[in-house]
Design an enzyme around this catalytic site. Structure first.
Site, PDB file in Angstrom:
ATOM      1  N   GLY A   6      -0.537  -9.731  -3.714  1.00 30.26           N
ATOM      2  CA  GLY A   6      -0.530  -8.679  -2.683  1.00 30.26           C
ATOM      3  C   GLY A   6      -1.900  -8.402  -2.094  1.00 30.26           C
ATOM      4  N   GLU A  56      -3.635 -10.621   3.808  1.00 24.75           N
ATOM      5  CA  GLU A  56      -3.006 -10.042   4.993  1.00 24.75           C
ATOM      6  C   GLU A  56      -1.681 -10.755   5.247  1.00 24.75           C
ATOM      7  OE1 GLU A  56      -4.561  -7.378   6.864  1.00 24.75           O
ATOM      8  OE2 GLU A  56      -5.454  -7.522   4.896  1.00 24.75           O
ATOM      9  N   LYS A  84     -13.716  -5.287   9.262  1.00 27.45           N
ATOM     10  CA  LYS A  84     -14.325  -4.275   8.393  1.00 27.45           C
ATOM     11  C   LYS A  84     -15.808  -4.093   8.732  1.00 27.45           C
ATOM     12  CE  LYS A  84     -11.066  -5.411   4.729  1.00 27.45           C
ATOM     13  NZ  LYS A  84     -10.803  -6.360   3.652  1.00 27.45           N
ATOM     14  N   ILE A 109     -13.045   1.233  -2.538  1.00 29.06           N
ATOM     15  CA  ILE A 109     -14.442   1.715  -2.524  1.00 29.06           C
ATOM     16  C   ILE A 109     -14.604   2.800  -1.453  1.00 29.06           C
ATOM     17  CG2 ILE A 109     -16.863   1.066  -2.250  1.00 29.06           C
ATOM     18  CD1 ILE A 109     -16.083  -1.822  -2.843  1.00 29.06           C
ATOM     19  N   LYS A 113      -7.529  -2.003   9.629  1.00 30.82           N
ATOM     20  CA  LYS A 113      -8.862  -2.338  10.150  1.00 30.82           C
ATOM     21  C   LYS A 113      -8.797  -3.046  11.491  1.00 30.82           C
ATOM     22  CE  LYS A 113      -7.316  -4.999   6.807  1.00 30.82           C
ATOM     23  NZ  LYS A 113      -6.932  -4.947   5.436  1.00 30.82           N
ATOM     24  N   VAL A 160       0.841  -1.206   0.000  1.00 30.75           N
ATOM     25  CA  VAL A 160       0.000   0.000   0.000  1.00 30.75           C
ATOM     26  C   VAL A 160       0.874   1.254   0.000  1.00 30.75           C
ATOM     27  CG1 VAL A 160      -1.827   1.243   1.214  1.00 30.75           C
ATOM     28  CG2 VAL A 160      -1.853  -1.259   1.167  1.00 30.75           C
ATOM     29  N   GLY A 169      -5.172  -4.739  -2.703  1.00 28.44           N
ATOM     30  CA  GLY A 169      -4.147  -4.418  -3.696  1.00 28.44           C
ATOM     31  C   GLY A 169      -3.577  -3.041  -3.419  1.00 28.44           C
ATOM     32  N   GLU A 225     -10.657   5.363   5.730  1.00 24.13           N
ATOM     33  CA  GLU A 225     -11.397   4.868   4.552  1.00 24.13           C
ATOM     34  C   GLU A 225     -10.750   3.613   3.963  1.00 24.13           C
ATOM     35  OE1 GLU A 225     -14.140   4.339   2.398  1.00 24.13           O
ATOM     36  OE2 GLU A 225     -14.357   6.507   2.534  1.00 24.13           O
TER      37      GLU A 225
END
Ligand code: HSE
Length: 428
Positions: free
Chosen positions: A183, A186, A201, A132, A103, A14, A298, A125
């Site tokens: 990727g 977790e 989540k 999303i 999360k 990320v 991803g 987010e």
């Protein structure tokens, strides 16, 4: 143009996505928002010489981020719990805005973080459903609504595995290895396949949509590791796909909060959301049904949400918008129903010896528990062992009744092996 100086913890998928997007789209973001995003400092356990840090300073100590007066926003992208929690708390305490994709930390420590923090904005987010903007949708686009349910596919890895099993007949282990290579998974992939990641989540969505505290401990969690190719095949014959769903639903006597494999009718849009894609169906009183779909994992997909949050906190810091987080860590009185009280149709696969009267006996037990049968199929015996799978779809029944019935069915002579049980969502 105002400079926003970022300090980034982590240099994984990320974080690399963040660097890449700023490199590719920084000028565009600046043109749209009046903000110049600059990664000033990166902290990670291990250096990665192959990654172009684009001029950012690099070090190993997380305290370098919250002690650096030249940093406005800390991006927590290291994952894990202890260090990440400490970094978030210390950064907020130092008055820095924090953006996290974590999360696990928000779902399990969100209440204490929010209660302890009065100083700086915190946004997450990217923690829910990758690219999303579902938190934005719930907190902003749908802010005028009461929510009836939010349900959907919120773990990309599980969806990738189930799709590969369904479409290519792939083996579970091979599909998981692919998801790891891409990727999506977790660091500990059991979080994905055992439903924990989806439960994190769902905990966040539930708190935001129902204005309550984060309550991970009461979310029911089941993963996909028990779903077999036979179940996928039988579900298909009955007109269903098996998806791993997170379900948050207001019902008369409380809130349902559950993640588990679920049969959904093939013709529904959710049933056709495949691979790493996530999708969340929201039903609310004013807007009605709205559906949000996109890549759920991803690097660049998740980084897209991280940078949306960076812009948001920059606007909060400049006083342009308020910093309300919407979930209320002090409000825990909303009752999450124990799974035994949830009412849903169920799929049962009962392996039995091919002897007269077995099906009648099973049907009799179900009937004694007031469980109606919606559909049933029984196949030719498997060649060598003369075992048949009796597959039954029930009508909606309270879970405790089904559990008792399944226990009784297991004890029937000629019923062999474990009975598979998967809940069904009609989505009507
Ligand atoms: N492992 C997660 C998933 C990443 O597969 O959905 C995104 O949260």
């Amino acid at each position: 143009v105002k400079d926003i100086r970022l300090g980034m913890a982590g240099l994984g998928t990320v974080a690399q996505g963040v660097l890449e997007i700023i490199n590719n789209n920084g000028a565009l973001i600046s043109q749209r928002t009046g903000l110049q995003l600059r990664v000033e400092r990166i902290v990670a356990r291990t250096a990665r010489p192959e990654v172009d840090l684009r001029g950012a300073r690099f070090s190993h100590e997380l305290s370098d981020l919250y002690n650096d007066p030249a940093i406005d926003v800390v991006l927590e992208l290291i994952g894990g719990e202890t260090d990440a929690l400490d970094l978030i708390n210390q950064s907020l305490l130092a008055g820095k805005a924090v953006v996290t994709a974590n999360k696990a930390v928000i779902a399990t420590h969100g209440n204490e973080i929010l209660l302890g923090n009065t100083k700086a904005p915190l946004k997450f987010e990217a923690a829910v459903a990758g690219a999303i903007p579902i938190i934005q949708a719930v907190q902003s686009g749908l802010v005028a609504n009461r929510f009836e349910h939010l349900l959907g596919i919120i773990n990309g890895t599980s969806n990738y595995i189930l799709t590969a099993m369904q479409e290519q007949g792939a083996r579970f282990e091979d599909a998981l290895a692919d998801a790891q290579r891409l990727g999506y998974a977790e660091a500990d992939p059991t979080f994905d396949v055992e439903g924990v990641d989806a439960a994190h989540k769902l905990t966040i969505l539930l708190a935001l949509a129902f204005d309550s505290a984060f309550d991970f401990d009461h979310v029911y969690v089941e993963g996909i590791s028990q779903v077999t190719p036979a179940d996928i095949r039988y579900a298909d014959e009955l007109g269903y796909r098996i998806k791993h769903l997170g379900i948050a639903r207001q019902v008369d006597n409380g809130l349902e909060a559950r993640v588990h494999p679920t049969l959904i009718p093939k013709e529904q849009l959710l049933a056709n959301v495949n691979d790493v894609m996530n999708a969340i169906l929201v039903r609310s009183d004013a807007a009605g049904d709205t559906l949000y779909s996109g890549p759920g994992a991803g690097g660049s997909a998740t980084a897209s949400s991280v940078l949306a949050d960076v812009v948001r906190v920059a606007r909060i810091l400049s006083g342009e918008i308020s910093s309300a987080t919407a979930s209320d860590p002090t409000r825990a009185e909303i009752r999450i129903l124990p799974i035994t009280e949830v009412c849903a149709p169920q799929y049962l696969r009962i392996p039995a010896r091919d002897e007269p009267g077995v099906f009648a006996h099973v049907a009799n037990v179900l009937s004694n528990h007031q469980i109606s049968i919606e559909a049933a199929i029984q196949k030719e015996p498997r060649s060598r062992d003369a075992i048949v799978d009796i597959v039954i779809l029930t009508r909606a029944t309270v879970e405790s009744e089904v559990v008792d019935a399944v226990r009784e069915v297991s004890a029937i002579d000629h019923v062999v092996g474990p009975i598979a049980r998967i809940r069904v969502e009609a989505l009507d």
